[in-house]
Design a protein around this motif. Structure first.
Motif, PDB file in Angstrom:
ATOM      1  N   ALA A 189      22.756  89.767  38.906  1.00 11.11           N
ATOM      2  CA  ALA A 189      23.850  89.352  38.008  1.00 11.11           C
ATOM      3  C   ALA A 189      24.517  88.124  38.613  1.00 11.11           C
ATOM      4  O   ALA A 189      25.325  88.241  39.521  1.00 11.11           O
ATOM      5  N   LYS A 190      24.168  86.938  38.118  1.00  6.69           N
ATOM      6  CA  LYS A 190      24.569  85.744  38.869  1.00  6.69           C
ATOM      7  C   LYS A 190      26.039  85.364  38.677  1.00  6.69           C
ATOM      8  O   LYS A 190      26.484  84.334  39.173  1.00  6.69           O
ATOM      9  N   VAL A 191      26.786  86.213  37.970  1.00  5.89           N
ATOM     10  CA  VAL A 191      28.195  85.901  37.726  1.00  5.89           C
ATOM     11  C   VAL A 191      28.980  85.767  39.037  1.00  5.89           C
ATOM     12  O   VAL A 191      29.946  84.993  39.115  1.00  5.89           O
TER      13      VAL A 191
ATOM     14  N   GLN B 276      41.607  79.613  43.327  1.00  3.34           N
ATOM     15  CA  GLN B 276      40.913  79.618  42.036  1.00  3.34           C
ATOM     16  C   GLN B 276      39.577  78.908  42.192  1.00  3.34           C
ATOM     17  O   GLN B 276      39.477  77.933  42.933  1.00  3.34           O
ATOM     18  N   LYS B 277      38.560  79.396  41.496  1.00  2.00           N
ATOM     19  CA  LYS B 277      37.267  78.704  41.517  1.00  2.00           C
ATOM     20  C   LYS B 277      36.806  78.447  40.088  1.00  2.00           C
ATOM     21  O   LYS B 277      36.877  79.334  39.240  1.00  2.00           O
ATOM     22  N   TYR B 278      36.392  77.227  39.823  1.00  2.00           N
ATOM     23  CA  TYR B 278      35.899  76.870  38.495  1.00  2.00           C
ATOM     24  C   TYR B 278      34.421  76.508  38.596  1.00  2.00           C
ATOM     25  O   TYR B 278      34.032  75.640  39.381  1.00  2.00           O
ATOM     26  N   GLY B 279      33.595  77.193  37.807  1.00  2.87           N
ATOM     27  CA  GLY B 279      32.145  76.989  37.838  1.00  2.87           C
ATOM     28  C   GLY B 279      31.711  75.767  37.040  1.00  2.87           C
ATOM     29  O   GLY B 279      32.533  75.081  36.416  1.00  2.87           O
ATOM     30  N   GLY B 280      30.406  75.529  37.040  1.00  3.53           N
ATOM     31  CA  GLY B 280      29.830  74.310  36.477  1.00  3.53           C
ATOM     32  C   GLY B 280      30.220  74.002  35.035  1.00  3.53           C
ATOM     33  O   GLY B 280      30.581  72.863  34.716  1.00  3.53           O
ATOM     34  N   THR B 281      30.188  75.034  34.153  1.00  2.23           N
ATOM     35  CA  THR B 281      30.517  74.734  32.750  1.00  2.23           C
ATOM     36  C   THR B 281      32.004  74.432  32.600  1.00  2.23           C
ATOM     37  O   THR B 281      32.400  73.706  31.695  1.00  2.23           O
TER      38      THR B 281
ATOM     39  N   PHE C 169      36.835  81.528  37.708  1.00  2.44           N
ATOM     40  CA  PHE C 169      36.763  81.155  36.289  1.00  2.44           C
ATOM     41  C   PHE C 169      35.337  80.745  35.945  1.00  2.44           C
ATOM     42  O   PHE C 169      34.729  79.940  36.644  1.00  2.44           O
ATOM     43  N   THR C 170      34.829  81.315  34.850  1.00  2.00           N
ATOM     44  CA  THR C 170      33.446  81.020  34.493  1.00  2.00           C
ATOM     45  C   THR C 170      33.294  80.899  32.986  1.00  2.00           C
ATOM     46  O   THR C 170      34.295  80.752  32.267  1.00  2.00           O
ATOM     47  N   ASP C 171      32.034  80.978  32.492  1.00  4.13           N
ATOM     48  CA  ASP C 171      31.792  80.765  31.063  1.00  4.13           C
ATOM     49  C   ASP C 171      31.700  82.074  30.285  1.00  4.13           C
ATOM     50  O   ASP C 171      31.345  82.071  29.116  1.00  4.13           O
ATOM     51  N   VAL C 172      31.955  83.207  30.927  1.00  3.75           N
ATOM     52  CA  VAL C 172      32.053  84.493  30.222  1.00  3.75           C
ATOM     53  C   VAL C 172      33.392  85.122  30.602  1.00  3.75           C
ATOM     54  O   VAL C 172      34.048  84.673  31.541  1.00  3.75           O
TER      55      VAL C 172
ATOM     56  N   VAL D   5      32.969  90.452  34.171  1.00  2.00           N
ATOM     57  CA  VAL D   5      31.704  91.096  34.524  1.00  2.00           C
ATOM     58  C   VAL D   5      31.391  92.091  33.413  1.00  2.00           C
ATOM     59  O   VAL D   5      32.243  92.903  33.042  1.00  2.00           O
ATOM     60  N   TYR D   6      30.197  92.003  32.877  1.00  2.00           N
ATOM     61  CA  TYR D   6      29.787  92.858  31.759  1.00  2.00           C
ATOM     62  C   TYR D   6      28.789  93.910  32.234  1.00  2.00           C
ATOM     63  O   TYR D   6      28.230  93.804  33.334  1.00  2.00           O
ATOM     64  N   THR D   7      28.535  94.882  31.359  1.00  2.00           N
ATOM     65  CA  THR D   7      27.569  95.931  31.673  1.00  2.00           C
ATOM     66  C   THR D   7      26.173  95.353  31.894  1.00  2.00           C
ATOM     67  O   THR D   7      25.359  95.960  32.573  1.00  2.00           O
ATOM     68  N   THR D   8      25.897  94.216  31.288  1.00  3.97           N
ATOM     69  CA  THR D   8      24.702  93.434  31.615  1.00  3.97           C
ATOM     70  C   THR D   8      24.954  91.998  31.184  1.00  3.97           C
ATOM     71  O   THR D   8      26.040  91.698  30.644  1.00  3.97           O
ATOM     72  N   ASP D   9      24.003  91.128  31.402  1.00  2.30           N
ATOM     73  CA  ASP D   9      24.204  89.720  31.060  1.00  2.30           C
ATOM     74  C   ASP D   9      24.462  89.568  29.563  1.00  2.30           C
ATOM     75  O   ASP D   9      23.567  89.807  28.743  1.00  2.30           O
ATOM     76  N   PRO D  10      25.683  89.164  29.163  1.00  2.00           N
ATOM     77  CA  PRO D  10      25.966  89.026  27.733  1.00  2.00           C
ATOM     78  C   PRO D  10      25.106  87.939  27.088  1.00  2.00           C
ATOM     79  O   PRO D  10      24.942  87.914  25.870  1.00  2.00           O
TER      80      PRO D  10
END
Ligand code: ADP
Ligand code: ASP
Ligand code: MG
Length: 418
Positions: free
Chosen positions: A208-210, A6-11, A172-175, A178-183
């Protein structure tokens, strides 16, 4: 026993409270009967703070020391998570890049992973413990601390998943995926339930920096299923996986933008064999990647050459090019940082006509001038004035009806014309 990375990002690790809820999620996954490796990023904003500190200390920092500094953000969060897990009565150990050992080349600030010696982690996992690994960092053959480039914790996670032959890698991230573009800039963006490695690779490399691009390369090469999901809400995210036939019908699956490039133009370059090699070889030797290149039609034995590099490489690139320009007899060198690259991506472009003209028309209708164009089988990119980035993304997202269901499909395999 299944192994999950599992990976958890900054937020997701931005405060002690957030790290406590990460700890709860990790323990739940462990209790379900999985071996668990957790990779953490630095607290949100911390890597930027450390970079600013390095640049305030020295306008041209020694890159070995720069990496030693910016890697510390992840040391803090990995130790904090291990502390919290242990205070919950769960056996856990934190590891830095050199303790795992994640061996990289010596390209400071953009190092590439060469190999992972994961025996120490395996021993910990076989004891039933949770391994917490500091993302973003490695060690070169000489023992220097290195970092993997912005967003590098994604790559730590997927590379560990491949080295440990994990069953799954969860980012794991803050969105929510992966979306069709940056939400963040397009409220109409739609979450994808699945995306192929190739499309994700294009989306990541086009901005797309996700997910960091290198992480998708690892996932594709070792066929690791990667799920991108939210650390805040427990909903299915996006599965990055092998291409399946249903994906091929999708004409355009995403729109991306990248504000991190700058444009360099060399004016009046003598048009003779060997000149391009003379210009680009020293850039490659300096580890500078060149993205788009345009050479104009030659007039009276001279041509203009334009290319893009990462903004972070611009000053070094200019130093090299200005030196070369006088050697090869070019007139001048101009740099432009005020650009952005917008791109559309889709497997369906391989066999469908008209996608490029629709993109160009949509930008034109919005009054956006195209400065450079590049295409591949599954993407088209245009360089535009940076101030139109968000407008361009929304216009293209609408033009290809990405926010609306059902997604645009076409069954007629027209001749490709881009
Ligand atoms: P983390 O700190 O968790 O690694 P990042 O900021 O690196 O998070 O990546 C997540 C961000 O990526 C989102 O907040 C979103 O703004 C941005 N993003 C850009 N393009 C996309 C996309 N197509 N789908 C999802 N997120 C995207
Ligand atoms: N902390 C690093 C960065 O901000 C790595 C990461 O978050 O993936 O780029
Ligand atoms: Mg990231």
């Amino acid at each position: 026993m299944p192994l999950v990375v599992q990976k958890y990002g900054g937020t997701s690790v931005a405060s002690l409270d957030r790290i406590r809820s990460v700890a709860k999620q990790v323990v739940a996954r462990h209790k379900e009967g999985n071996q668990v490796v957790v990779v953490v990023s630095a607290m949100a904003g911390e890597t930027n703070r450390l970079i600013d500190l390095a640049l305030s200390a020295s306008s041209k920092p020694d890159m070995r020391e720069y990496d030693a500094l910016v890697a510390t953000g992840e040391q803090v969060t990995s130790a904090l998570l291990a502390l919290i897990l242990r205070s919950m009565g769960v056996e856990a150990r934190s590891f830095l890049g050199h303790q795992v050992r994640i061996v990289t080349n010596n390209a400071s600030s953009k190092a590439r992973i060469l190999r992972i010696e994961a025996d120490r982690l395996r021993k910990i996992l076989n004891r039933g413990w949770i391994a917490v690994v500091a993302g973003f960092q490695g060690v070169d053959e000489e023992g220097n601390i290195t970092t993997l480039g912005r967003g590098g914790s994604d790559t730590t996670a997927v590379a560990l998943a491949s080295a440990l032959r994990a069953d799954r890698c969860e980012i794991f991230t803050d969105v929510e995926g992966v979306y069709t573009t940056d939400p963040g800039i397009c409220p109409n963006a739609r979450k994808l339930s699945k995306i192929s490695y190739d499309e994700m690779l294009e989306m990541a490399s086009l901005g797309a920096k996700v997910l960091q691009t290198r992480s998708v390369e690892f996932a594709k090469r070792y066929q690791i299923p990667v799920e991108v999901k939210s650390s805040l809400v427990n909903r299915p995210g996006t599965l990055v996986t092998v291409e399946d036939p249903s994906m091929e019908n999708i004409l355009v699956s995403g729109v991306t933008y990248d504000r991190n490039e700058a444009k360099v133009t060399i004016l009046k370059v003598p048009d003779r064999p060997g000149v391009a090699a003379k210009i680009f070889a020293p850039l490659m030797d300096a580890n500078i990647s060149v993205d788009m290149i345009i050479q104009n039609v030659s007039t009276k034995g001279y041509t203009d050459l334009t290319f893009t590099v990462a903004k972070s490489d611009l000053s070094l690139a200019l130093e090299i090019i200005q030196r070369l320009a006088s050697q090869i007899g070019a007139k001048d060198v101009i740099a432009d940082k005020g650009i952005a690259k917008v791109s559309i991506i889709g497997l369906g472009m391989r066999s469908h006509a008209g996608v490029a003209s629709k993109m160009f028309q949509s930008l034109a209708r919005a009054g956006i001038n195209i400065q450079m164009i590049s295409t591949s089988e599954i993407k088209i990119s245009c360089v535009i004035d940076e101030k139109y980035t968000e407008l361009a993304v929304r216009v293209l997202h609408d033009a290809f009806e990405l926010g609306n269901l059902p997604r645009p499909r076409s069954k007629t395999g027209k001749k490709k014309s881009r």
